[in-house]
Design a protein around this motif. Structure first.
Motif, short mmCIF file in Angstrom:
data_model
loop_
_atom_site.label_atom_id
_atom_site.label_comp_id
_atom_site.label_asym_id
_atom_site.label_seq_id
_atom_site.Cartn_x
_atom_site.Cartn_y
_atom_site.Cartn_z
N ASP A 184 -3.89 10.50 -21.80
CA ASP A 184 -5.35 10.69 -21.73
C ASP A 184 -6.05 9.38 -21.43
O ASP A 184 -6.93 9.31 -20.57
N ARG A 185 -5.64 8.33 -22.14
CA ARG A 185 -6.30 7.03 -21.94
C ARG A 185 -5.99 6.45 -20.56
O ARG A 185 -6.86 5.90 -19.89
N ALA A 186 -4.75 6.64 -20.12
CA ALA A 186 -4.39 6.14 -18.79
C ALA A 186 -5.20 6.86 -17.71
O ALA A 186 -5.70 6.22 -16.77
N GLU A 187 -5.37 8.15 -17.88
CA GLU A 187 -6.09 8.92 -16.86
C GLU A 187 -7.58 8.59 -16.90
O GLU A 187 -8.25 8.57 -15.86
N ALA A 188 -8.09 8.32 -18.11
CA ALA A 188 -9.51 7.96 -18.22
C ALA A 188 -9.78 6.61 -17.56
O ALA A 188 -10.81 6.41 -16.92
N GLU A 189 -8.85 5.69 -17.71
CA GLU A 189 -9.06 4.33 -17.18
C GLU A 189 -8.67 4.20 -15.71
O GLU A 189 -9.31 3.49 -14.94
N LEU A 190 -7.58 4.89 -15.31
CA LEU A 190 -7.00 4.62 -13.99
C LEU A 190 -7.00 5.83 -13.05
O LEU A 190 -6.91 5.68 -11.84
N GLY A 191 -7.05 7.03 -13.63
CA GLY A 191 -6.99 8.24 -12.80
C GLY A 191 -5.74 9.05 -13.12
O GLY A 191 -4.92 8.65 -13.96
N PRO A 192 -5.59 10.22 -12.47
CA PRO A 192 -4.45 11.10 -12.76
C PRO A 192 -3.12 10.39 -12.56
O PRO A 192 -2.91 9.72 -11.55
N VAL A 193 -2.26 10.56 -13.53
CA VAL A 193 -0.95 9.90 -13.49
C VAL A 193 0.00 10.70 -12.59
O VAL A 193 0.28 11.86 -12.85
N ALA A 220 -3.30 -6.04 -9.15
CA ALA A 220 -3.18 -4.61 -9.42
C ALA A 220 -4.18 -4.16 -10.49
O ALA A 220 -4.61 -4.97 -11.32
N ARG A 221 -4.54 -2.89 -10.43
CA ARG A 221 -5.28 -2.30 -11.55
C ARG A 221 -4.24 -1.96 -12.61
O ARG A 221 -3.23 -1.30 -12.31
N ALA A 222 -4.48 -2.39 -13.82
CA ALA A 222 -3.48 -2.18 -14.87
C ALA A 222 -4.17 -2.15 -16.22
O ALA A 222 -5.24 -2.72 -16.42
N VAL A 231 -1.19 0.76 -12.72
CA VAL A 231 -0.11 0.93 -13.70
C VAL A 231 -0.63 0.85 -15.13
O VAL A 231 -1.34 -0.09 -15.49
N ALA A 232 -0.26 1.86 -15.91
CA ALA A 232 -0.49 1.80 -17.35
C ALA A 232 0.81 1.36 -18.00
O ALA A 232 1.82 2.06 -17.91
N VAL A 233 0.77 0.19 -18.60
CA VAL A 233 1.95 -0.35 -19.28
C VAL A 233 1.93 0.17 -20.71
O VAL A 233 1.00 -0.09 -21.47
N VAL A 234 2.96 0.95 -21.04
CA VAL A 234 2.99 1.62 -22.35
C VAL A 234 4.13 1.06 -23.19
O VAL A 234 5.26 0.89 -22.70
N GLY A 235 3.82 0.78 -24.44
CA GLY A 235 4.84 0.29 -25.37
C GLY A 235 4.32 0.37 -26.78
O GLY A 235 3.15 0.72 -27.01
N ARG A 236 5.15 0.01 -27.73
CA ARG A 236 4.75 0.14 -29.13
C ARG A 236 3.79 -0.95 -29.57
O ARG A 236 2.90 -0.74 -30.37
N THR A 237 3.99 -2.15 -29.01
CA THR A 237 3.24 -3.31 -29.49
C THR A 237 2.10 -3.64 -28.53
O THR A 237 2.34 -3.97 -27.36
N GLN A 238 0.88 -3.54 -29.03
CA GLN A 238 -0.29 -3.72 -28.16
C GLN A 238 -0.30 -5.09 -27.50
O GLN A 238 -0.59 -5.20 -26.30
N SER A 239 0.04 -6.12 -28.24
CA SER A 239 -0.02 -7.47 -27.66
C SER A 239 0.97 -7.60 -26.49
O SER A 239 0.68 -8.24 -25.48
N GLY A 267 0.80 -1.23 0.00
CA GLY A 267 0.00 0.00 0.00
C GLY A 267 0.82 1.28 0.00
O GLY A 267 0.26 2.37 0.03
N CYS A 268 2.12 1.14 -0.06
CA CYS A 268 3.00 2.32 -0.03
C CYS A 268 2.69 3.28 -1.17
O CYS A 268 2.80 4.50 -1.02
N LEU A 269 2.29 2.72 -2.32
CA LEU A 269 1.98 3.57 -3.48
C LEU A 269 0.48 3.55 -3.79
O LEU A 269 0.07 3.90 -4.91
N ALA A 270 -0.32 3.13 -2.83
CA ALA A 270 -1.78 3.11 -3.04
C ALA A 270 -2.26 4.51 -3.36
O ALA A 270 -1.82 5.50 -2.76
N GLY A 271 -3.18 4.60 -4.32
CA GLY A 271 -3.71 5.90 -4.72
C GLY A 271 -2.93 6.54 -5.85
O GLY A 271 -3.36 7.55 -6.41
N HIS A 272 -1.79 5.98 -6.17
CA HIS A 272 -0.98 6.51 -7.27
C HIS A 272 -1.31 5.76 -8.57
O HIS A 272 -1.69 4.58 -8.54
N VAL A 273 -1.11 6.47 -9.66
CA VAL A 273 -1.21 5.86 -10.98
C VAL A 273 0.14 6.09 -11.68
O VAL A 273 0.64 7.22 -11.71
N ALA A 274 0.70 5.03 -12.20
CA ALA A 274 2.00 5.11 -12.85
C ALA A 274 1.89 4.78 -14.33
O ALA A 274 1.14 3.88 -14.71
#
Lengths: 210, 298
Positions: free
Chosen positions: B100-109, B80-82, B58-66, B27-34
């Motif tokens: 934008d998509r990360a914030e819409a799905e998970l909250g402010p980054v 985790a929420r991801a 966590v929003a995992v970002v990369g070039r390849t969707q899969s 819970g050390c980073l609970a409430g955070h979005v990365a």
């Protein structure tokens, strides 16, 4: 950081606010603590028998074998280079550089003989490493410590003995350092001496030196 | 001077705790979005996992969707929420859309881990402009553009935040056959200091982890025979290669409140690999004459 240093015993040599904060942080992380605040006593040590006897006396204060060594900077004495006497130069080198090597080498000898890992952390002021007027003796010693930290990291890596340093202005600010900065310094020291930093060695790191 | 008796090799190699004993309390980073760029695999995924382990979404970002979907799925298995988001870190519009998509799905980054990167051996005189740009733009431009997007949003929201950048232990030395990545990783260390200074007034911390040899499934040269990693470990003073969990945890620690006062700093985690220098070496072999430009593993 609760439990980061459980089962470990740490020897902290030297004094100052930063050393105090590290001591508090180590206790909070579960370490047993041995302190020697009288750095000048240690600086008078000049042979193997004396350093061995000193470490024996420190180990006698803890039932747990010492596995962490922290060496803090002695208080700086600013003096323009042309006015530094030979005695003053040698005193500074002894207290800022020699004693760090003697302590580290003695701990390493013991840990190697006992087949135990260990962590060594040197605490230094930022300005004294960067160099500023009136600090020729300290700067020479601090630069020596910087490369000594790296050299010993390689020399003892296969023995599981790590050698790192924290170089921070908060060390020099002593009691005037902000609480947040000192807290971070304590956390960083705990991390560097813990198993979580098992792959961190030969590293000199600041806290917030902007 | 000669050494009369050859000491026996030491075998006291130190390992970090296992994944189930993280350094950060639950819970050390609970409430955070990365946002973790390059988070679909390897070192980025390790950092994503460590941050998620401490309670952040966590929003995992990369070039390849899969690949980012696979990374996000791994984090979800931890509870985790991801989410996995495809983005191109060299393109500001693509980065903004990912935020934008990360914030819409998970909250402010509120946390950013810049791990997007690539590397391959190439002699400088044979390196094409495209090859140079492929590495430098992902690492330098990508780190800058993602960090700037993050900071603009945090400053506009009147909120602080924390960034951790992924650099490498060779930034102080470089090495033959790696001009592109050596330049890029060094730029990241420099940017870390400057961004920390620029954004300190807004409560945004910026730090860096300079990693040594952390082989992973997608790294060049690590898809060889069993035991290859152990042989790589013999090159390193610490006697082993890095473990992904200790790299991931180092990143998570740097963005955590436990390091609240730390900014502008670079933690080197390399088992003293960069310091492995002897006064005497085997004869220097010209890079262009080597069987492998980066050298041959033991």
């Amino acid at each position: 950081m609760s439990g980061w240093l459980s089962g470990q015993a740490a020897l902290i040599l030297g004094d100052g606010k930063a050393a105090d904060v590290i001591a508090d942080s180590f206790l909070a992380a579960g370490a047993v603590l041995v302190r020697n605040n009288v750095a000048s006593d240690f600086a008078k040590i000049c042979n193997a028998e004396q350093i061995s006897a000193f470490m024996d006396s420190m180990q006698a204060l803890s039932a747990t074998p010492l596995s962490i060594l922290v060496v803090a900077d002695a208080a700086p004495a600013w003096q323009s280079a042309e006015n530094i006497t030979l005695a003053s130069w040698q005193d500074t080198t002894a207290s800022h550089l020699d004693m760090r090597f003697y302590a580290a080498a003695e701990c390493a000898r013991r840990w190697i003989a006992a087949s135990r890992p260990g962590a060594i952390l040197h605490l230094m002021g930022r300005d004294v490493l960067q160099g500023s007027a009136g600090s020729a003796a300290q700067v020479g010693s601090a630069a020596g410590v910087e490369n000594m930290v790296k050299t010993l990291a390689v020399e003892w890596a296969r023995d599981g003995i790590r050698s790192n340093a924290i170089v921070s202005r908060y060390v020099e600010m002593n009691g005037e350092a902000p609480a947040e900065g000192l807290r971070a310094l304590g956390m960083l020291a705990c991390y560097l001496c813990s198993d979580y930093a098992a792959y961190v060695t030969g590293c000199l790191m600041g806290v917030n030196e902007l | 001077m000669t050494v009369s008796a050859k000491p026996q090799p030491a075998t006291r190699l130190q390992e970090p705790p296992e994944w189930d004993r993280p350094p950060l309390p639950p819970g050390c980073l609970a409430g955070h979005v990365a946002i973790v760029t390059g988070g679909g695999s390897g070192m980025g995924l390790a950092m994503a996992r460590a941050i998620a382990q401490a309670g952040a979404a966590v929003a995992v970002v990369g070039r390849t969707q899969s690949r980012v979907d696979e990374g996000a799925a791994e984090l979800k298995e931890l509870g985790a929420r991801a989410t996995g988001l495809s983005a191109e870190v060299r393109n500001p519009s693509s980065i903004a859309a990912a935020f934008d998509r990360a914030e819409a799905e998970l909250g402010p980054v509120s946390l950013l881990a810049n791990n997007a990167g690539a590397n391959f051996p190439a002699l400088a005189e044979t390196m094409s402009a495209n090859a140079w740009r492929a590495i430098t733009q992902i690492a330098i431009d990508g780190t800058f553009l993602c960090s700037a997007e993050f900071a603009r949003r945090r400053i506009a929201a009147g909120q602080g935040g924390a960034i951790v950048n992924n650099s490498a232990q060779y930034v102080w030395s470089g090495f033959a056959g790696d001009a592109h990545s050596a330049a890029a990783k060094s730029a990241i260390v420099g940017m870390t200091r400057v961004m920390a200074r620029d954004w300190a007034p807004y409560g945004i911390r910026v730090n860096c982890v300079a990693a040594g040899f952390f082989p992973h499934a997608r790294a060049i040269g690590t898809d060889r025979e069993p035991g290859y990693e152990d042989r790589l470990g013999t090159m390193i003073p610490a006697g082993r290669v890095g473990r992904m969990r200790e790299f991931g945890w180092a990143g998570a620690l740097m963005v955590s409140p436990m390091m609240q006062g730390v900014s502008g700093e670079t933690l080197i985690i390399d088992g003293a690999d960069r310091l492995r220098r002897q006064l005497m070496h085997p004869a220097f072999e010209e890079p262009r004459l080597r069987a492998e430009v980066w050298g041959t593993a033991p």
